[in-house]
Design a protein around this motif. Structure first.
Motif: not given
Length: 224
Positions: A81-87
């Motif tokens: 979830x955090x990496x999806x937001x980061x991208x």
């Protein structure tokens, strides 16, 4: 010093699910106890938290999640979830050890603080603190072996969502130790993650690179 960034913090490493967001309208934290449906609930909770904080997920300037230790499934979900937001937002991502978050509210304690999380099989993930600072790396220990890390003369305060269980077992095996417990993080640690990141306590945070992964401490059952 606190920043004026739009920040999202996500925690899914226990049966509780928590998301905290800070933005122009303030800080909003949503916690679900024993939700059991993290993957189905997280998108809706994220959208609600950022809306209450006054920004959209694409306007995120920093995203934070636990580095571990914790359940394999929970850690992977928080990181995904955090990496999806980061991208999506093109923002940096930081990770903070869960055990540091459990210990944060009680670091003023004058003795030994033990931050713990149930690791199953009669073992616990633990990290020790003295005088407000970590004095061990994350450990995978049993209550029977904990006395080797403690001074018999010092007071011990056990923190974390599973602090009572650990304390009861510790007293059984080491009845001469002076042990108290306080339950912290039982509704999730998103707010603690956000507070640590927002206050620039860099000694606790770590930027995520493309090849980074969660801190498991123990191998998965599939690897054993």
């Amino acid at each position: 010093m606190h920043s004026k960034m739009n920040i999202i913090a996500i925690d899914t490493i226990t049966p509780a699910l928590s998301v905290s967001a800070k933005g122009p309208k303030g800080t909003a934290t949503i916690e679900l106890e024993e939700s059991g449906q993290h993957a189905q609930s997280i998108i809706q909770i994220l959208d609600t938290a950022v809306s209450l904080a006054g920004f959209s997920a694409k306007e995120t300037e920093l995203v934070v999640c636990p580095s571990g230790p914790g359940s394999f499934t929970g850690l992977r979900l928080a990181w995904s979830a955090a990496k999806a937001i980061q991208l999506s937002a093109g923002c940096p991502m930081r990770v903070i050890q869960a055990l540091d978050c459990y210990a944060r509210p009680v670091l003023h304690f004058p003795g030994l603080v033990a931050s713990v999380l149930d690791a199953k099989k009669n073992r616990f993930y633990a990290r020790l603190y003295r005088q407000g600072s970590p004095c061990s790396e994350p450990l995978d220990i049993s209550p029977e072996t904990f006395s080797g890390y403690a001074d018999p003369e010092e007071q011990i305060l056990v923190a974390g969502p599973d602090s009572r269980e650990f304390s009861d077992k510790l007293r059984d095996f080491s009845p001469l130790l002076s042990v108290q417990y306080v339950k912290t993080g039982h509704l999730g640690i998103a707010r603690e993650l956000l507070l640590i990141a927002d206050s620039n306590q860099l000694q606790y945070t770590e930027y995520v690179t493309e090849d980074s992964g969660p801190l498991y401490v123990r191998k998965s059952d599939a690897e054993n």
